[in-house]
Design a protein around this motif. Structure first.
Motif, PDB file in Angstrom:
ATOM      1  N   MET A   1       0.848  -1.171   0.000  1.00 52.62           N
ATOM      2  CA  MET A   1       0.000   0.000   0.000  1.00 52.62           C
ATOM      3  C   MET A   1       0.895   1.236   0.000  1.00 52.62           C
ATOM      4  SD  MET A   1      -2.818   1.194   2.858  1.00 52.62           S
ATOM      5  CE  MET A   1      -4.218   0.309   2.232  1.00 52.62           C
ATOM      6  N   ASN A   2       0.652   2.134  -0.930  1.00 49.34           N
ATOM      7  CA  ASN A   2       1.405   3.383  -0.959  1.00 49.34           C
ATOM      8  C   ASN A   2       0.571   4.507  -0.328  1.00 49.34           C
ATOM      9  OD1 ASN A   2      -0.401   4.345  -2.940  1.00 49.34           O
ATOM     10  ND2 ASN A   2       0.892   3.576  -4.591  1.00 49.34           N
ATOM     11  N   LYS A   3       1.114   5.723  -0.318  1.00 50.24           N
ATOM     12  CA  LYS A   3       0.448   6.825   0.367  1.00 50.24           C
ATOM     13  C   LYS A   3      -0.902   7.171  -0.255  1.00 50.24           C
ATOM     14  CE  LYS A   3       2.771  10.848   1.541  1.00 50.24           C
ATOM     15  NZ  LYS A   3       3.882  11.662   1.991  1.00 50.24           N
ATOM     16  N   HIS A   4      -0.987   7.118  -1.564  1.00 51.81           N
ATOM     17  CA  HIS A   4      -2.256   7.433  -2.229  1.00 51.81           C
ATOM     18  C   HIS A   4      -3.321   6.386  -1.896  1.00 51.81           C
ATOM     19  CE1 HIS A   4      -4.988   9.159  -5.134  1.00 51.81           C
ATOM     20  NE2 HIS A   4      -5.176   7.955  -5.639  1.00 51.81           N
ATOM     21  N   GLU A   5      -2.930   5.126  -1.914  1.00 49.88           N
ATOM     22  CA  GLU A   5      -3.882   4.066  -1.552  1.00 49.88           C
ATOM     23  C   GLU A   5      -4.318   4.189  -0.100  1.00 49.88           C
ATOM     24  OE1 GLU A   5      -2.155   0.685  -4.651  1.00 49.88           O
ATOM     25  OE2 GLU A   5      -1.445   0.751  -2.573  1.00 49.88           O
ATOM     26  N   LEU A   6      -3.392   4.588   0.771  1.00 51.64           N
ATOM     27  CA  LEU A   6      -3.734   4.810   2.171  1.00 51.64           C
ATOM     28  C   LEU A   6      -4.731   5.955   2.308  1.00 51.64           C
ATOM     29  CD1 LEU A   6      -3.225   4.201   5.182  1.00 51.64           C
ATOM     30  CD2 LEU A   6      -1.308   5.798   5.079  1.00 51.64           C
ATOM     31  N   ALA A   7      -4.509   7.042   1.588  1.00 50.29           N
ATOM     32  CA  ALA A   7      -5.427   8.185   1.631  1.00 50.29           C
ATOM     33  C   ALA A   7      -6.808   7.794   1.110  1.00 50.29           C
ATOM     34  CB  ALA A   7      -4.867   9.344   0.811  1.00 50.29           C
ATOM     35  N   LYS A   8      -6.826   6.968   0.095  1.00 48.21           N
ATOM     36  CA  LYS A   8      -8.100   6.499  -0.459  1.00 48.21           C
ATOM     37  C   LYS A   8      -8.857   5.652   0.564  1.00 48.21           C
ATOM     38  CE  LYS A   8      -9.393   4.965  -5.051  1.00 48.21           C
ATOM     39  NZ  LYS A   8      -8.901   4.319  -6.265  1.00 48.21           N
ATOM     40  N   ALA A   9      -8.137   4.747   1.246  1.00 44.92           N
ATOM     41  CA  ALA A   9      -8.763   3.890   2.255  1.00 44.92           C
ATOM     42  C   ALA A   9      -9.257   4.726   3.442  1.00 44.92           C
ATOM     43  CB  ALA A   9      -7.773   2.832   2.729  1.00 44.92           C
ATOM     44  N   VAL A  10      -8.466   5.722   3.855  1.00 40.68           N
ATOM     45  CA  VAL A  10      -8.888   6.596   4.953  1.00 40.68           C
ATOM     46  C   VAL A  10     -10.124   7.382   4.558  1.00 40.68           C
ATOM     47  CG1 VAL A  10      -8.227   8.651   6.283  1.00 40.68           C
ATOM     48  CG2 VAL A  10      -6.629   6.759   6.044  1.00 40.68           C
ATOM     49  N   SER A  11     -10.165   7.867   3.327  1.00 39.37           N
ATOM     50  CA  SER A  11     -11.332   8.644   2.885  1.00 39.37           C
ATOM     51  C   SER A  11     -12.588   7.786   2.842  1.00 39.37           C
ATOM     52  CB  SER A  11     -11.066   9.292   1.527  1.00 39.37           C
ATOM     53  OG  SER A  11     -11.030   8.319   0.510  1.00 39.37           O
ATOM     54  N   ILE A  12     -12.452   6.521   2.489  1.00 43.69           N
ATOM     55  CA  ILE A  12     -13.617   5.621   2.465  1.00 43.69           C
ATOM     56  C   ILE A  12     -14.104   5.358   3.883  1.00 43.69           C
ATOM     57  CG2 ILE A  12     -14.318   3.244   1.986  1.00 43.69           C
ATOM     58  CD1 ILE A  12     -12.486   3.390  -0.512  1.00 43.69           C
ATOM     59  N   GLN A  13     -13.182   5.125   4.820  1.00 46.76           N
ATOM     60  CA  GLN A  13     -13.568   4.822   6.199  1.00 46.76           C
ATOM     61  C   GLN A  13     -14.121   6.025   6.943  1.00 46.76           C
ATOM     62  OE1 GLN A  13     -10.487   2.852   8.437  1.00 46.76           O
ATOM     63  NE2 GLN A  13     -11.427   0.882   8.004  1.00 46.76           N
ATOM     64  N   THR A  14     -13.600   7.223   6.650  1.00 47.20           N
ATOM     65  CA  THR A  14     -13.989   8.402   7.420  1.00 47.20           C
ATOM     66  C   THR A  14     -15.004   9.294   6.730  1.00 47.20           C
ATOM     67  OG1 THR A  14     -12.165   9.708   6.530  1.00 47.20           O
ATOM     68  CG2 THR A  14     -11.754   8.480   8.577  1.00 47.20           C
ATOM     69  N   GLY A  15     -15.166   9.143   5.433  1.00 51.29           N
ATOM     70  CA  GLY A  15     -16.075  10.020   4.695  1.00 51.29           C
ATOM     71  C   GLY A  15     -15.420  11.320   4.271  1.00 51.29           C
ATOM     72  N   LEU A  16     -14.125  11.486   4.532  1.00 48.59           N
ATOM     73  CA  LEU A  16     -13.401  12.673   4.089  1.00 48.59           C
ATOM     74  C   LEU A  16     -13.081  12.557   2.605  1.00 48.59           C
ATOM     75  CD1 LEU A  16     -10.796  12.929   6.995  1.00 48.59           C
ATOM     76  CD2 LEU A  16     -12.753  14.426   6.635  1.00 48.59           C
ATOM     77  N   THR A  17     -12.707  13.661   1.996  1.00 52.07           N
ATOM     78  CA  THR A  17     -12.267  13.597   0.603  1.00 52.07           C
ATOM     79  C   THR A  17     -10.851  13.024   0.574  1.00 52.07           C
ATOM     80  OG1 THR A  17     -11.300  15.802   0.641  1.00 52.07           O
ATOM     81  CG2 THR A  17     -13.632  15.636   0.016  1.00 52.07           C
ATOM     82  N   ILE A  18     -10.451  12.542  -0.589  1.00 55.09           N
ATOM     83  CA  ILE A  18      -9.100  11.985  -0.731  1.00 55.09           C
ATOM     84  C   ILE A  18      -8.065  13.082  -0.489  1.00 55.09           C
ATOM     85  CG2 ILE A  18      -7.456  10.960  -2.351  1.00 55.09           C
ATOM     86  CD1 ILE A  18      -9.758   9.431  -3.590  1.00 55.09           C
ATOM     87  N   LYS A  19      -8.349  14.291  -0.977  1.00 57.16           N
ATOM     88  CA  LYS A  19      -7.402  15.404  -0.814  1.00 57.16           C
ATOM     89  C   LYS A  19      -7.203  15.752   0.663  1.00 57.16           C
ATOM     90  CE  LYS A  19      -6.109  19.624  -2.999  1.00 57.16           C
ATOM     91  NZ  LYS A  19      -5.814  19.840  -4.368  1.00 57.16           N
ATOM     92  N   SER A  20      -8.274  15.806   1.436  1.00 60.36           N
ATOM     93  CA  SER A  20      -8.117  16.123   2.856  1.00 60.36           C
ATOM     94  C   SER A  20      -7.466  14.955   3.605  1.00 60.36           C
ATOM     95  CB  SER A  20      -9.452  16.507   3.493  1.00 60.36           C
ATOM     96  OG  SER A  20     -10.372  15.457   3.393  1.00 60.36           O
ATOM     97  N   SER A  21      -7.753  13.723   3.186  1.00 60.71           N
ATOM     98  CA  SER A  21      -7.087  12.566   3.788  1.00 60.71           C
ATOM     99  C   SER A  21      -5.589  12.633   3.543  1.00 60.71           C
ATOM    100  CB  SER A  21      -7.634  11.259   3.218  1.00 60.71           C
ATOM    101  OG  SER A  21      -8.984  11.096   3.540  1.00 60.71           O
ATOM    102  N   GLN A  22      -5.188  12.993   2.329  1.00 60.39           N
ATOM    103  CA  GLN A  22      -3.772  13.131   2.008  1.00 60.39           C
ATOM    104  C   GLN A  22      -3.125  14.224   2.853  1.00 60.39           C
ATOM    105  OE1 GLN A  22      -3.994  13.799  -2.222  1.00 60.39           O
ATOM    106  NE2 GLN A  22      -3.367  11.691  -2.678  1.00 60.39           N
ATOM    107  N   MET A  23      -3.859  15.307   3.087  1.00 61.72           N
ATOM    108  CA  MET A  23      -3.336  16.400   3.890  1.00 61.72           C
ATOM    109  C   MET A  23      -3.063  15.925   5.324  1.00 61.72           C
ATOM    110  SD  MET A  23      -5.065  20.100   4.683  1.00 61.72           S
ATOM    111  CE  MET A  23      -6.341  19.351   5.690  1.00 61.72           C
TER     112      MET A  23
END
Length: 92
Positions: A1-23
């Motif tokens: 899992m790379n950083k983008h995939e992690l941000a995507k998974a976090v956004s799915i679990q939390t309901g945040l956007t991918i951009k804010s998850s990456q931030m």
């Protein structure tokens, strides 16, 4: 899992956007890096511990020229998983 995939998974679990998850992920990694650079260990309960480790100096060989040289030793990061994670990884 790379950083983008992690941000995507976090956004799915939390309901945040991918951009804010990456931030948030970038902010966490920046804080962790700063603490490790200062020489402080990082304890993530339920996951493990990251800590700086000083490697001792030693003699090395350059295989191309067959000459020896001194390696000055450096600092790296080590990870020790918590017991739960270690047991989960090593199930038999």
């Amino acid at each position: 899992m790379n950083k983008h995939e992690l941000a995507k998974a976090v956004s799915i679990q939390t309901g945040l956007t991918i951009k804010s998850s990456q931030m948030y992920i970038n902010a966490i990694f920046d804080l962790m890096s700063e603490e490790l650079i200062k020489g402080n260990p990082i304890l993530l309960t339920g996951f493990g511990r990251l800590y700086p480790h000083k490697r001792p100096p030693r003699k090395r060989i350059n295989f191309s020229t067959r000459t020896f040289f001194d390696n000055k030793g450096d600092i790296t990061v080590r990870f020790k998983p918590c017991d739960y994670l270690y047991r989960s990884l090593n199930k038999e």
